[in-house]
Design a protein around this motif. Structure first.
Motif, PDB file in Angstrom:
ATOM      1  N   LEU A  90     -11.067  48.676  22.548  1.00 48.67           N
ATOM      2  CA  LEU A  90     -10.778  47.351  23.107  1.00 48.67           C
ATOM      3  C   LEU A  90     -11.956  46.856  23.930  1.00 48.67           C
ATOM      4  O   LEU A  90     -12.560  47.618  24.691  1.00 48.67           O
ATOM      5  CB  LEU A  90      -9.527  47.428  23.992  1.00 48.67           C
ATOM      6  N   THR A 108      -7.932  51.210  18.072  1.00 47.39           N
ATOM      7  CA  THR A 108      -9.033  50.259  17.985  1.00 47.39           C
ATOM      8  C   THR A 108      -9.680  50.151  19.354  1.00 47.39           C
ATOM      9  O   THR A 108      -8.981  49.893  20.337  1.00 47.39           O
ATOM     10  CB  THR A 108      -8.491  48.875  17.575  1.00 47.39           C
ATOM     11  N   SER A 112     -11.449  41.558  21.955  1.00 43.42           N
ATOM     12  CA  SER A 112     -10.118  41.926  21.458  1.00 43.42           C
ATOM     13  C   SER A 112      -9.121  40.884  21.959  1.00 43.42           C
ATOM     14  O   SER A 112      -9.262  40.345  23.066  1.00 43.42           O
ATOM     15  CB  SER A 112      -9.705  43.302  21.981  1.00 43.42           C
ATOM     16  N   GLU A 123      -3.831  42.490  20.929  1.00 44.17           N
ATOM     17  CA  GLU A 123      -4.384  43.827  20.668  1.00 44.17           C
ATOM     18  C   GLU A 123      -4.371  44.676  21.930  1.00 44.17           C
ATOM     19  O   GLU A 123      -4.065  45.867  21.894  1.00 44.17           O
ATOM     20  CB  GLU A 123      -5.804  43.706  20.096  1.00 44.17           C
TER      21      GLU A 123
END
Ligand code: BGC
Length: 750
Positions: free
Chosen positions: A677, A675, A681, A685
């Motif tokens: 960042l 994902t 975020s 995460e």
């Protein structure tokens, strides 16, 4: 948009805009338009899907009146229960042959919509609650039809899962659910059987009419799946012809003559519609016309097709229960009860209604084997006022029998295209009669005729046997006799779950929606996926069906080659199946996959492979099923692609989704997408990402004791505020997450 290759291109250039517009509409209810000056013929399209409904004149669209006789094969609800791709291919070829004989270029079917709710009035036209099964069986039907140089039209694309408000309702469904449940059957048919046409649905999908949905008709269908055929509207699905054309809908049926063609011409003249878009659609229409030129006339062997219809109907029958092996019928006095034995219900109502070449009745066919049987109607299919007297008579006749065979089911008015049911119950007069029969001393075999699933509770517990025949087509009567007498050993399997209660069905609270919207709130947990996730008891599970023999499954091995990351992962499951009973039979081997816990909620098990195996008593066969990456994947909305997460996957082989006989767990390696960042975020995460964690730890620094400072060194606090975005944490003092740190990590200027 790119135009398909083919003979249409040159011709397109010689057409006027008005001629092009006319070609993108039918010329009447069932034909495309001709352009005589260029020798472009019109072609005929006809329903579909389990037999032809050719209306030689204009016809009345959804009525049976005036349609030419054709073989009425088992409806999709029945064929779906056969789990037999070869047989369905044969049925498709027979329909294709009949299409040739009746000068039909395109058969409007099959329907591969998912049975989201047992209440959908059109479930008899659909194959399963499971996309894998629907896709394989739908592809077999398409391949069979098209083997005769006749086109198929896979329908209704997409998310047409109810009849309530069907021309307007918006199916509000998230993309993951669409990709995993409602689209894969279409995807499989399109990518493997290459149908000549796809029919768009009436309904809206997330607010957009399917006929005007560019994402659906162009991005997904053509650009992602490579569809190179023609998109036809469902009959009356077009509301804005120009918008539909721009979205990728090539042919409007029936034509809105004088309106739609004028709208197209005006839009081209004003520049609102790029003429190349029109040219592309016209080229597709011309290609369809060209393709259909290969079609040759044919003669039909009506008897042979009836025999095939009987074989297919027998394969579709599901033996739900058979206590003390009451079936097949042995010596003894048999009493047949139920109006359906004499007046069979064998197909549904609406656009799929076939004018059959003949109709078998179970009563006549059973009498051939058992001339001494007795019969009582038990109820009246048209006049409930007679039910009480008929029930009394039936109970009296049944008293002398050694076994009672009760033919029950849904009256034709209970289910049809055009409306949904509101209950899953059999008519009260039938269940009341059944209760009285069950009170007698003879065992009762219940034989069901219904297109959509019915509740079998509570009476099935007291019935000795329950035989689900669905709507088995014109030869169903003979097929039922074949199964009851043991001439055919049943091998059908449920392609949908039979719940104990309607309220248990995962879609129940979101069906059929309100105020123009139906929310697919159960997400991917449709059918057995939902029952299993909620661990709910069911009457009979998906995949269930008994046989007159028994099968033993052994020695499951699951081996992998290649890898997900290199795109060549192959998972081979092997096992041995043995017929341990006394008669020949057919087992349907089912392979389910369960994913490890991960980022998204997954169903406990999903059907990913199946095959059939015919075995003589005592014989064994080795079975092999091969899966790939996609069979392990979920659709990630965040990443807009299929994702496989690494971990232990479970491979289960069973005789149903709840009769798992063998299980193997195999670790699969995969690198899931990372994902991206940024400041929004969360801290968690960042810490979950190897590079992100290293960067944030390095930037936050450590104290004198070598431990991380601030929130990173406080596990309890981390637990509480770890799900805050980084930019939010930067505003909180003392956590060690500063605006400077965020800026340095994200490269943001503020
Ligand atoms: C149905 C289609 C059918 C068409 C033509 C529509 O009402 O939804 O399935 O093919 O009519 O009869």
């Amino acid at each position: 948009m790119t135009a398909p290759p083919g003979p249409g291109r040159d011709t397109v250039a010689s057409l006027t805009t008005a001629e092009k517009a006319a070609l993108c509409l039918g010329s009447d209810f069932w034909h495309t338009a001709a352009v005589d000056r260029l020798g472009i013929e019109r072609i005929r399209l006809s329903d579909g899907p389990h037999g032809l409904r050719v209306q030689p004149a204009e016809g009345d669209h959804v009525g049976i009146s005036g349609s030419l006789p054709a073989t009425c094969f088992p409806t999709a609800s029945a064929l779906g229960a056969s789990w037999d791709v070869d047989l369905i291919g044969e049925v498709g070829a027979a329909i294709g042959l009949e299409a040739r004989a009746q000068d039909v270029a395109v058969v409007l079917g099959p329907g591969v919509n998912i049975k989201r709710s047992p209440l959908c009035g059109r479930n008899f036209e659909y194959l399963s609650e499971d996309p894998h099964l629907s896709g394989r069986l739908g592809a077999a039907l398409v391949a069979g039809i098209q083997s005769q140089d006749v086109g198929a039209s896979v329908k209704h694309f997409a998310a047409n899962n109810q009849e309530t408000d069907r021309l307007r309702v918006s199916a509000d469904v998230d993309e993951r659910t669409l990709r995993e449940i409602y689209l894969p059957a279409f995807e499989h048919v399109v990518t493997t059987a290459r149908p000549w046409t796809v029919m768009c649905a009436y309904n809206r999908v997330n607010g957009v009419h399917a006929s005007q949905d560019r994402w659906l008709l162009t991005e997904v269908l053509r650009e992602q799946w490579g569809f190179d055929g023609l998109v036809v509207s469902d009959w009356g699905a077009v509301h804005d012809r120009v918008a539909a054309l721009a979205a990728g809908l090539d042919l409007e049926m029936p034509p809105d003559l004088g309106v739609s063609d004028a709208a197209i011409v005006d839009a081209v003249a004003s520049g609102a519609l790029d003429e190349t878009v029109l040219d592309t659609a016209v080229a597709r229409v011309l290609r369809l016309v060209e393709r259909s030129r290969a079609r040759r006339p044919a003669d039909i062997d009506v008897d042979a097709h009836h025999a095939l219809a009987r074989r297919a109907a027998a394969r579709s029958i599901v033996l739900l229960k058979n206590d003390d092996e009451v079936l097949p019928l042995t010596a003894g006095r048999v009493c047949v009860v139920g109006a359906f034995a004499r007046t069979p219900r064998y197909q549904g109502a609406g656009s799929s209604q076939v004018h059959p070449t003949r109709v078998d009745t179970a009563l006549d066919e059973l009498r051939r084997a058992r001339p001494d049987l007795t019969f009582a109607a038990g109820f009246d299919l048209t006049d409930p006022g007679r039910d009480a007297a008929l029930a009394d008579e039936a109970v009296a006749v049944a008293r002398d029998a050694d076994v009672v065979v009760a033919f029950l089911g849904l009256p034709s008015g209970d289910e049809s295209e055009g409306f949904d049911r509101t209950s899953m119950d059999l008519p009260a007069s039938q269940t009341a009669l059944l209760d009285r029969l069950l009170d007698g001393s003879a065992p009762v075999v219940v034989v069901l005729a219904n297109g959509s699933a019915v509740l079998v509770t509570p009476w099935h517990e007291r019935a000795a046997a329950v035989v689900e025949c669905w709507l088995g087509g014109q030869a169903a009567g003979g097929a039922i006799a074949d199964v009851l007498t043991g001439a055919v050993n049943p091998s059908g399997r449920l392609s949908e779950t039979l719940p104990l209660r309607l309220q248990d069905v995962p879609s129940h609270l979101n069906f059929p929606g309100e105020e123009g919207h139906v929310r697919y709130g159960e997400g991917v947990f449709v059918g057995y996926r939902g029952f299993d996730a909620a661990d709910l008891p069911v009457a009979y599970p998906f995949g269930h069906g008994l046989s007159y023999t028994r099968f033993h499954h052994a020695d499951l091995s699951v081996a992998t080659t290649g890898s997900h990351d290199t795109g060549d992962l192959a998972i081979t499951a092997r096992l041995t199946v043995t017929n341990t009973g006394a008669v020949a039979g057919r087992e349907v081997v089912q392979l389910y996959v369960g994913a490890p816990p991960g980022r998204v909620a997954r169903p406990p098990r999903e059907l990913r492979g199946f095959t059939t195996v015919d075995l003589e008593p005592g014989d064994s066969a080795d079975v092999e099923l091969i899966l790939g990456s996609r069979d392990l994947a979920y659709w990630s909305t965040a990443h807009a692609r299929w994702v496989v997460e690494p971990g232990p996957f479970t491979f289960e082989v069973g005789a149903s989704s709840r009769d798992i006989r063998l299980r193997a767990t195999v670790h699969v390696d995969a690198t899931p997408p990372r994902t991206p960042l940024d400041g929004t975020s969360t801290l968690q995460e960042w810490l979950a990402d190897p590079d992100g964690a290293a960067a944030i730890r390095a930037a936050a620094g450590t104290g004198d004791d070598g431990r991380p400072t601030g929130v990173l060194g406080d596990p309890e606090l981390l637990e509480v505020i770890g799900n805050f975005p980084l930019t939010t944490l930067a505003a909180f003092p003392g956590l060690g997450i500063t605006h400077e740190l965020v800026r340095s990590l994200t490269g943001r200027s503020s």
